[in-house]
Scaffold this active site. Sequence first.
Site, PDB file in Angstrom:
ATOM      1  N   ASP A   9       0.864  -1.187   0.000  1.00 32.37           N
ATOM      2  CA  ASP A   9       0.000   0.000   0.000  1.00 32.37           C
ATOM      3  C   ASP A   9       0.899   1.234   0.000  1.00 32.37           C
ATOM      4  O   ASP A   9       1.713   1.414   0.903  1.00 32.37           O
ATOM      5  CB  ASP A   9      -0.885  -0.048   1.263  1.00 32.37           C
ATOM      6  N   GLU A 100      -2.701  -0.002  -4.153  1.00 30.40           N
ATOM      7  CA  GLU A 100      -2.473  -1.190  -3.335  1.00 30.40           C
ATOM      8  C   GLU A 100      -2.848  -2.478  -4.046  1.00 30.40           C
ATOM      9  O   GLU A 100      -3.630  -2.468  -5.002  1.00 30.40           O
ATOM     10  CB  GLU A 100      -3.234  -1.081  -2.009  1.00 30.40           C
TER      11      GLU A 100
END
Length: 347
Positions: A9, A100
């Site tokens: 992420d 992500e």
Amino acid sequence: MDKIIMHYDMDCFYASIEIRDNPKYQGLPLVVGGGIVTTASYEARKYGIHSAMSVFEAKKLCPNLLVIPVDKDKYIKISNQIQKLVLKITEKVEFIALDEGYVDITEAVKNFSSLENFAEKFRKRIEYHTKLTCSVGIGVNKLSAKIASNINKPNGKYIFNSQMEFVNYIKGKDIKIIQGVGKKLRELLNKDGIFKVEDIVPYSLKELVNRYGKSRGELLYLSARGIDYSEIEYRRAIHSIGNENTYRYPLDSEGNIKKELEDIFEYSYQRLLKKELIAKTVILKVKYNDGILITRSKTFSRPTDDKEILYETLEILLNDIENKPIKLLGISFGNLIKKSIRQLSFF
Ligand code: TTP
Ligand code: MG
């Protein structure tokens, strides 16, 4: 460990990009947004500013807040760059947002001395190419990997080496740590005296399903035990390859149609080879001169790049359709995957 799953992420994604591209913003509280804050820099977060808040509210919390307009096209380009880098490790990637994704690294990590080493190399590689930092989590499934990536955010990593380690970590945490436990479900659970993950464990699956419904009951039962059966859905990430031609003078003889099919096929096939992909599905698209559009496809039990198989399948599809003048002819290869896992080229 059966499977090893990584979740990455990017940190403060939109804001980090804007700061990277405008170094004078460094260290200032800023948000990216129009009416609504899409993301806040870490300096702005210190004021309690967060995503989904109105810019108006945010400015009340921090009067000298910098508001940068959203440049989605730019973020998409950078997202594509990151995704390409990740796909160099393995094709088993599920991108869940611009910044992500989940990566099945079970095979890829075999060439590394440890998971730590892999995670650090991954993070450094992304930073080297994009000048942006990310956080990664490694676990035994998507559930644990996603929670892990948040533990040492920003610019950090965390690794759960086993399901047991993960269960020990979550048991004392607020139930909202489980993805899928939103505000409403949390309130319901709180009413029943369930606050922490470990409070779920005494209940049987049947009890949880009866109280909260099938999907939520199952989610709670499994998550509290560190179980997540969901697979990485990676095929979707890869597009199809193909092309088509429109004819000013419709193709009406069998000879002409076959000749065109050969040409279109050859062009697409070369692209398939060049990209080192194999296809599980071939698709034929035909628009007749009367405007009717049809597509026909065939999915194989195994992906292939065998020229004869691919071409002959298209011929069969073409022979099976109505014989009328054709205005548009197209083919494509779908369900593509990389021929080889080229994990070394990433590092
Ligand atoms: P997130 O990964 O949720 O947030 P982030 O990357 O900004 O911060 P963190 O370091 O905590 O990961 O979202 C990624 C990007 O998606 C974010 O930069 C902006 C955009 N976004 C929106 O446009 N609207 C939203 O409501 C959220 C949450 C994010
Ligand atoms: Mg992020």
